[in-house]
Design a protein around this motif. Sequence first.
Motif, PDB file in Angstrom:
ATOM      1  N   ALA A 300       0.840  -1.194   0.000  1.00  0.00           N
ATOM      2  CA  ALA A 300       0.000   0.000   0.000  1.00  0.00           C
ATOM      3  C   ALA A 300       0.872   1.240   0.000  1.00  0.00           C
ATOM      4  CB  ALA A 300      -0.921  -0.020   1.223  1.00  0.00           C
ATOM      5  N   MET A 301       0.245   2.388  -0.283  1.00  0.00           N
ATOM      6  CA  MET A 301       0.965   3.657  -0.328  1.00  0.00           C
ATOM      7  C   MET A 301       0.217   4.673   0.520  1.00  0.00           C
ATOM      8  SD  MET A 301       2.140   3.928  -4.323  1.00  0.00           S
ATOM      9  CE  MET A 301       3.031   5.441  -3.949  1.00  0.00           C
ATOM     10  N   CYS A 302       0.960   5.658   0.987  1.00  0.00           N
ATOM     11  CA  CYS A 302       0.347   6.743   1.752  1.00  0.00           C
ATOM     12  C   CYS A 302       1.172   8.004   1.560  1.00  0.00           C
ATOM     13  CB  CYS A 302       0.234   6.379   3.233  1.00  0.00           C
ATOM     14  SG  CYS A 302       1.839   6.284   4.077  1.00  0.00           S
ATOM     15  N   ASP A 303       0.600   9.125   1.978  1.00  0.00           N
ATOM     16  CA  ASP A 303       1.254  10.422   1.895  1.00  0.00           C
ATOM     17  C   ASP A 303       1.888  10.720   3.247  1.00  0.00           C
ATOM     18  OD1 ASP A 303       2.080  12.979   1.523  1.00  0.00           O
ATOM     19  OD2 ASP A 303       0.089  13.843   1.235  1.00  0.00           O
ATOM     20  N   VAL A 304       3.217  10.837   3.268  1.00  0.00           N
ATOM     21  CA  VAL A 304       3.915  11.072   4.531  1.00  0.00           C
ATOM     22  C   VAL A 304       3.453  12.380   5.163  1.00  0.00           C
ATOM     23  CG1 VAL A 304       6.171  11.483   5.575  1.00  0.00           C
ATOM     24  CG2 VAL A 304       5.920   9.746   3.803  1.00  0.00           C
ATOM     25  N   SER A 305       3.335  13.433   4.377  1.00  0.00           N
ATOM     26  CA  SER A 305       2.944  14.734   4.927  1.00  0.00           C
ATOM     27  C   SER A 305       1.559  14.681   5.544  1.00  0.00           C
ATOM     28  CB  SER A 305       2.983  15.795   3.822  1.00  0.00           C
ATOM     29  OG  SER A 305       4.286  15.927   3.298  1.00  0.00           O
ATOM     30  N   GLU A 306       0.651  13.984   4.881  1.00  0.00           N
ATOM     31  CA  GLU A 306      -0.716  13.895   5.402  1.00  0.00           C
ATOM     32  C   GLU A 306      -0.746  13.127   6.719  1.00  0.00           C
ATOM     33  OE1 GLU A 306      -4.512  12.200   6.273  1.00  0.00           O
ATOM     34  OE2 GLU A 306      -2.867  11.011   5.425  1.00  0.00           O
ATOM     35  N   VAL A 307       0.054  12.031   6.802  1.00  0.00           N
ATOM     36  CA  VAL A 307       0.099  11.262   8.042  1.00  0.00           C
ATOM     37  C   VAL A 307       0.698  12.105   9.173  1.00  0.00           C
ATOM     38  CG1 VAL A 307       1.114   9.239   9.164  1.00  0.00           C
ATOM     39  CG2 VAL A 307       0.219   9.053   6.843  1.00  0.00           C
ATOM     40  N   VAL A 308       1.765  12.851   8.875  1.00  0.00           N
ATOM     41  CA  VAL A 308       2.388  13.687   9.905  1.00  0.00           C
ATOM     42  C   VAL A 308       1.406  14.757  10.378  1.00  0.00           C
ATOM     43  CG1 VAL A 308       4.199  15.368  10.322  1.00  0.00           C
ATOM     44  CG2 VAL A 308       4.735  13.238   9.119  1.00  0.00           C
ATOM     45  N   ARG A 309       0.733  15.410   9.456  1.00  0.00           N
ATOM     46  CA  ARG A 309      -0.224  16.452   9.866  1.00  0.00           C
ATOM     47  C   ARG A 309      -1.356  15.857  10.691  1.00  0.00           C
ATOM     48  NH1 ARG A 309       0.340  17.943   4.337  1.00  0.00           N
ATOM     49  NH2 ARG A 309      -1.741  17.070   3.939  1.00  0.00           N
ATOM     50  N   ASP A 310      -1.878  14.718  10.279  1.00  0.00           N
ATOM     51  CA  ASP A 310      -2.995  14.104  10.996  1.00  0.00           C
ATOM     52  C   ASP A 310      -2.599  13.692  12.415  1.00  0.00           C
ATOM     53  OD1 ASP A 310      -5.731  12.733  10.977  1.00  0.00           O
ATOM     54  OD2 ASP A 310      -4.375  11.058  11.436  1.00  0.00           O
ATOM     55  N   ARG A 311      -1.427  13.043  12.570  1.00  0.00           N
ATOM     56  CA  ARG A 311      -1.028  12.590  13.894  1.00  0.00           C
ATOM     57  C   ARG A 311      -0.621  13.751  14.802  1.00  0.00           C
ATOM     58  NH1 ARG A 311      -3.861   9.610  15.067  1.00  0.00           N
ATOM     59  NH2 ARG A 311      -2.630   9.107  16.908  1.00  0.00           N
ATOM     60  N   MET A 312      -0.109  14.821  14.210  1.00  0.00           N
ATOM     61  CA  MET A 312       0.261  15.975  15.036  1.00  0.00           C
ATOM     62  C   MET A 312      -0.954  16.714  15.565  1.00  0.00           C
ATOM     63  SD  MET A 312       3.358  16.084  15.711  1.00  0.00           S
ATOM     64  CE  MET A 312       3.311  17.709  16.485  1.00  0.00           C
ATOM     65  N   ALA A 331       5.992  19.554   5.944  1.00  0.00           N
ATOM     66  CA  ALA A 331       4.853  18.662   5.712  1.00  0.00           C
ATOM     67  C   ALA A 331       3.772  19.342   4.888  1.00  0.00           C
ATOM     68  CB  ALA A 331       4.284  18.190   7.056  1.00  0.00           C
ATOM     69  N   GLN A 332       4.162  20.212   3.958  1.00  0.00           N
ATOM     70  CA  GLN A 332       3.166  20.904   3.145  1.00  0.00           C
ATOM     71  C   GLN A 332       2.846  20.149   1.847  1.00  0.00           C
ATOM     72  OE1 GLN A 332       6.179  22.178   3.858  1.00  0.00           O
ATOM     73  NE2 GLN A 332       5.921  23.930   5.225  1.00  0.00           N
ATOM     74  N   LEU A 333       3.852  19.543   1.228  1.00  0.00           N
ATOM     75  CA  LEU A 333       3.658  18.919  -0.080  1.00  0.00           C
ATOM     76  C   LEU A 333       3.397  17.427   0.056  1.00  0.00           C
ATOM     77  CD1 LEU A 333       6.586  20.638  -2.031  1.00  0.00           C
ATOM     78  CD2 LEU A 333       4.182  21.329  -1.911  1.00  0.00           C
ATOM     79  N   ARG A 334       2.751  16.885  -0.966  1.00  0.00           N
ATOM     80  CA  ARG A 334       2.454  15.455  -0.984  1.00  0.00           C
ATOM     81  C   ARG A 334       3.735  14.675  -1.262  1.00  0.00           C
ATOM     82  NH1 ARG A 334       1.527  11.674  -4.887  1.00  0.00           N
ATOM     83  NH2 ARG A 334       0.141   9.935  -4.331  1.00  0.00           N
ATOM     84  N   ILE A 335       4.041  13.692  -0.404  1.00  0.00           N
ATOM     85  CA  ILE A 335       5.233  12.866  -0.561  1.00  0.00           C
ATOM     86  C   ILE A 335       4.807  11.403  -0.352  1.00  0.00           C
ATOM     87  CG2 ILE A 335       7.571  12.410   0.221  1.00  0.00           C
ATOM     88  CD1 ILE A 335       7.657  15.192   1.390  1.00  0.00           C
TER      89      ILE A 335
END
Length: 476
Positions: A300-312, A331-335
């Motif tokens: 599976a794949m995920c967006d690192v920035s989105e995960v960091v923003r969500d958990r923070m 954590a602004q851009l999709r990675i």
Amino acid sequence: MTTIIALAFLIPLGIVLQREAREEAIADAAGRSATVAGALLVSTEPATLDRVIDATGGDPAGRPVVHGLTANAAPRSGGGDTAGDSRARSRGEDVTRAIQGRTPLVVDVPGGVVRLEPVPLTDRVVVVEVFVPDAVLHEGAGGTWLMLLVVAVGLVVVSVIVVDRLAARAVASARGLVKAALAVGDGDLDVRIQPSGPRELAEAGYAFNRMADRLVTSRTDERELVADLSHRLRTPLTVLRLDADALDSDDTSAGSFSDAELDRRRTIRRIRQAIATLEGEVDVLINTTRKTVTQDTGPAMCDVSEVVRDRMVFWAALAGDQNRPHKVLGAQLRIPVRVPRAELAAALDAVLGNVFRYTPQGTAFEVVVSRRDGYVAVRVDDAGPGIADPDRALRRGASDQGSTGLGLDIARRVAQQANGSVSIDRARMGGASVVMLLADAEAAPRQMSRFGLVGRLARERDPGNRRWPRPRATDN
């Protein structure tokens, strides 16, 4: 090796064929000599002998010569007393030796060989000489060696083709086995191979298929066990949720409250949020582990920035309650990375949880996301006391703080799933710096030199030694 075998076989064969050609030429000379010897037993008249010698045919230079035809004539060097041809090639001592030995002799002379055959008559012994030139002795030798050379080249070419075909089958089987092993290493447990090639490789193929079947069975059993254990957590979670619902309201927006009351309501809110999060994680565990292995379609794949923003969002609320300054950078851009979202979130929670668990309240921390050279780094720095033994901290089940020692191991396993690693260093803020290095899913493959690849493989053998440059911290 084939060339050596061909030469070891064909060179002796060529020598034997050449020797047979020589013996055949001498045998022909023996036949002509026997014809003249038979005529001598009937008549010694020169005219009769000349007719017999002419009847033997062949090259005039190789026609028979008779020594000692005149009675009491001693043979001389250069031929002696002869009939039919005065150009005898044998020496006088060779003729004498043939007479004394009463046996045919083959003597080497310039330009070839002569065969001397003694013929006993009534009152004397004469010697019939037949000269065989080198051209006759080696007749057909060039063609024989050329034929053998062609045969040797043909054998080498055919053996190379046969070996190449056999090697191609073996290489194809080995490549298929390697490809299947890499696919299993990447998580595709559905891959199987058709055993082929040499017996050893075919047996390795059957063993690989059995191993893959065992892995599927073990993974399915493991997931069912995890699902069962996760389901058992529902009962105590339900009790905790009911108890949390029975607590007072956690609303702090209406009315004025004392500091103690605010802390109490915030604590109630955190308890309810933690229970809700835990129930969600248990549901994810149950739903994920209930899937069979054949339903897995790949990593599976995920967006690192989105995960960091969500958990923070969750950890920022707790940091506010503990007066912890914090920053989130990059954590602004999709990675995208090839890691399931839930696993990356669990790894990030494990690292951040260590910050809150092992550093005093009020300790600052920051989370930085950076992207470089085909890798994505998620770095968590803090201003705490740091980690005294990074190697021990990364070992599963090892902890100096009395915990289970699984937090950083969770992060390490998630990073390795994304072809990365986890490293621990001293942070710029003074405490620990934990870097999760993940392979960038959008990075273009690079052509590396041979020595660069060797260096890369050497670094991958010890992923804990990989370091990531820390960018200059700026407010997000």
